[in-house]
Design a protein around this motif. Structure first.
Motif, PDB file in Angstrom:
ATOM      1  N   MET A   1       0.898  -1.121   0.017  1.00 29.75           N
ATOM      2  CA  MET A   1      -0.042  -0.040   0.067  1.00 29.75           C
ATOM      3  C   MET A   1       0.707   1.313  -0.024  1.00 29.75           C
ATOM      4  N   ASN A   2       0.421   2.085  -0.564  1.00 28.79           N
ATOM      5  CA  ASN A   2       0.976   3.399  -1.050  1.00 28.79           C
ATOM      6  C   ASN A   2       0.987   4.252   0.589  1.00 28.79           C
ATOM      7  N   PRO A   3       2.199   4.600   0.966  1.00 27.89           N
ATOM      8  CA  PRO A   3       2.076   5.355   2.368  1.00 27.89           C
ATOM      9  C   PRO A   3       1.319   6.902   2.065  1.00 27.89           C
ATOM     10  N   ASP A   4       1.284   7.433   1.219  1.00 27.79           N
ATOM     11  CA  ASP A   4       0.347   8.464   0.987  1.00 27.79           C
ATOM     12  C   ASP A   4      -1.238   8.257   1.312  1.00 27.79           C
ATOM     13  N   TYR A   5      -1.483   6.936   1.034  1.00 23.57           N
ATOM     14  CA  TYR A   5      -2.880   6.787   1.315  1.00 23.57           C
ATOM     15  C   TYR A   5      -3.272   6.302   2.547  1.00 23.57           C
ATOM     16  N   ILE A   6      -2.205   5.785   3.544  1.00 22.49           N
ATOM     17  CA  ILE A   6      -2.599   5.255   4.760  1.00 22.49           C
ATOM     18  C   ILE A   6      -2.932   6.404   5.656  1.00 22.49           C
ATOM     19  N   GLY A   7      -2.347   7.657   5.870  1.00 16.66           N
ATOM     20  CA  GLY A   7      -2.936   8.878   6.638  1.00 16.66           C
ATOM     21  C   GLY A   7      -4.569   9.187   6.188  1.00 16.66           C
ATOM     22  N   PRO A   8      -4.823   9.044   5.037  1.00 18.22           N
ATOM     23  CA  PRO A   8      -6.152   9.600   4.669  1.00 18.22           C
ATOM     24  C   PRO A   8      -7.106   8.688   5.052  1.00 18.22           C
ATOM     25  N   ILE A   9      -6.521   7.261   4.797  1.00 18.80           N
ATOM     26  CA  ILE A   9      -7.530   6.118   5.042  1.00 18.80           C
ATOM     27  C   ILE A   9      -7.717   5.960   6.708  1.00 18.80           C
ATOM     28  N   ILE A  10      -6.463   6.492   7.321  1.00 18.86           N
ATOM     29  CA  ILE A  10      -6.777   6.316   8.816  1.00 18.86           C
ATOM     30  C   ILE A  10      -7.777   7.439   9.231  1.00 18.86           C
ATOM     31  N   SER A  11      -7.562   8.553   8.584  1.00 22.22           N
ATOM     32  CA  SER A  11      -8.533   9.647   9.035  1.00 22.22           C
ATOM     33  C   SER A  11      -9.937   9.401   8.490  1.00 22.22           C
ATOM     34  N   PHE A  12     -10.017   8.658   7.303  1.00 25.67           N
ATOM     35  CA  PHE A  12     -11.487   8.259   6.845  1.00 25.67           C
ATOM     36  C   PHE A  12     -11.905   7.363   7.934  1.00 25.67           C
ATOM     37  N   ILE A  13     -11.207   6.347   8.154  1.00 24.93           N
ATOM     38  CA  ILE A  13     -11.683   5.183   9.293  1.00 24.93           C
ATOM     39  C   ILE A  13     -12.025   5.905  10.673  1.00 24.93           C
ATOM     40  N   GLY A  14     -11.366   6.882  10.982  1.00 20.11           N
ATOM     41  CA  GLY A  14     -11.570   7.645  12.152  1.00 20.11           C
ATOM     42  C   GLY A  14     -12.666   8.595  12.236  1.00 20.11           C
ATOM     43  N   ALA A  15     -12.921   9.186  10.898  1.00 16.84           N
ATOM     44  CA  ALA A  15     -14.075   9.685  10.786  1.00 16.84           C
ATOM     45  C   ALA A  15     -15.410   9.080  10.949  1.00 16.84           C
ATOM     46  N   VAL A  16     -15.248   7.672  10.217  1.00 18.10           N
ATOM     47  CA  VAL A  16     -16.362   7.037  10.092  1.00 18.10           C
ATOM     48  C   VAL A  16     -16.574   6.465  11.496  1.00 18.10           C
ATOM     49  N   LEU A  17     -15.755   6.009  12.363  1.00 15.33           N
ATOM     50  CA  LEU A  17     -15.816   5.539  13.754  1.00 15.33           C
ATOM     51  C   LEU A  17     -16.185   6.493  14.347  1.00 15.33           C
ATOM     52  N   LEU A  18     -15.898   7.842  14.419  1.00 18.26           N
ATOM     53  CA  LEU A  18     -16.488   9.124  15.108  1.00 18.26           C
ATOM     54  C   LEU A  18     -18.028   9.194  14.713  1.00 18.26           C
ATOM     55  N   ALA A  19     -18.228   9.028  13.432  1.00 18.50           N
ATOM     56  CA  ALA A  19     -19.594   9.332  12.987  1.00 18.50           C
ATOM     57  C   ALA A  19     -20.459   8.148  13.773  1.00 18.50           C
ATOM     58  N   ALA A  20     -20.041   7.031  13.598  1.00 15.85           N
ATOM     59  CA  ALA A  20     -20.780   5.802  14.098  1.00 15.85           C
ATOM     60  C   ALA A  20     -20.694   6.060  15.589  1.00 15.85           C
ATOM     61  N   PHE A  21     -19.733   6.573  16.226  1.00 16.75           N
ATOM     62  CA  PHE A  21     -19.814   6.386  17.649  1.00 16.75           C
ATOM     63  C   PHE A  21     -20.686   7.623  18.422  1.00 16.75           C
ATOM     64  N   SER A  22     -20.551   8.745  17.378  1.00 17.29           N
ATOM     65  CA  SER A  22     -21.397   9.973  17.532  1.00 17.29           C
ATOM     66  C   SER A  22     -22.940   9.763  17.457  1.00 17.29           C
ATOM     67  N   PHE A  23     -23.220   8.678  16.434  1.00 19.76           N
ATOM     68  CA  PHE A  23     -24.545   8.452  16.023  1.00 19.76           C
ATOM     69  C   PHE A  23     -25.190   7.442  17.267  1.00 19.76           C
ATOM     70  N   VAL A  24     -24.351   6.416  17.607  1.00 21.23           N
ATOM     71  CA  VAL A  24     -24.679   5.829  18.781  1.00 21.23           C
ATOM     72  C   VAL A  24     -25.006   6.985  20.152  1.00 21.23           C
ATOM     73  N   VAL A  25     -24.051   7.649  20.247  1.00 18.90           N
ATOM     74  CA  VAL A  25     -24.168   8.485  21.666  1.00 18.90           C
ATOM     75  C   VAL A  25     -25.414   9.455  21.393  1.00 18.90           C
TER      76      VAL A  25
END
Length: 134
Positions: free
Chosen positions: A1-25
């Motif tokens: 995997m390209n290291p340039d994609y890892i940061g945005p993927i982690i940010s995207f996954i973090g945003a999705v998890l944050l959105a899911a967590f905020s939805f649950v909360v």
């Protein structure tokens, strides 16, 4: 995997998890808020029922007090009427006894007079027998 994609993927996954967590909360908070509204409504209904029961109880107590007061007055009146009747009865019997006593006294007085007359007649007869021999 390209290291340039890892940061945005982690940010995207973090945003999705944050959105899911905020939805649950948000859902949990909405449920808690709904429960709070239900508890408030239940509290209002309970308070209203308690108030109604209190008023009904006070009305029943007042009704029972009125009935018991009326019964007490009725009993007192009945007892007073009976007491008055007893006093009247005693007074009538006392009056009758006084009349009977007066009658007996009169009879005794008449008897005393008759005994005196009898005594006088016997004395006169005895004196006549002495004066006039047979």
């Amino acid at each position: 995997m390209n290291p340039d994609y890892i940061g945005p993927i982690i940010s995207f996954i973090g945003a999705v998890l944050l959105a899911a967590f905020s939805f649950v909360v948000k859902r949990v908070v909405m449920r808690i808020d709904g429960i709070e509204h239900l508890v408030s409504a239940l509290d209002a209904v309970t308070t209203a029922r308690i108030h109604n029961l209190d008023q009904a109880t006070q009305a029943r107590i007042a009704g029972v007090e009125q009935i018991s007061d009326a019964k007490v007055r009725e009993c007192q009146n009945g007892h007073m009427t009976r007491e008055d009747a007893i006093v009247r009865f005693v007074m009538e019997r006392a009056s009758e006894a006084d009349k009977k006593y007066a009658t007996v006294r009169e009879i005794l007085d008449v008897q005393d007079r008759l005994l005196a007359i009898d005594s006088n007649v016997r004395a006169i007869l005895a004196a006549l027998e002495r004066v006039v021999p047979n």
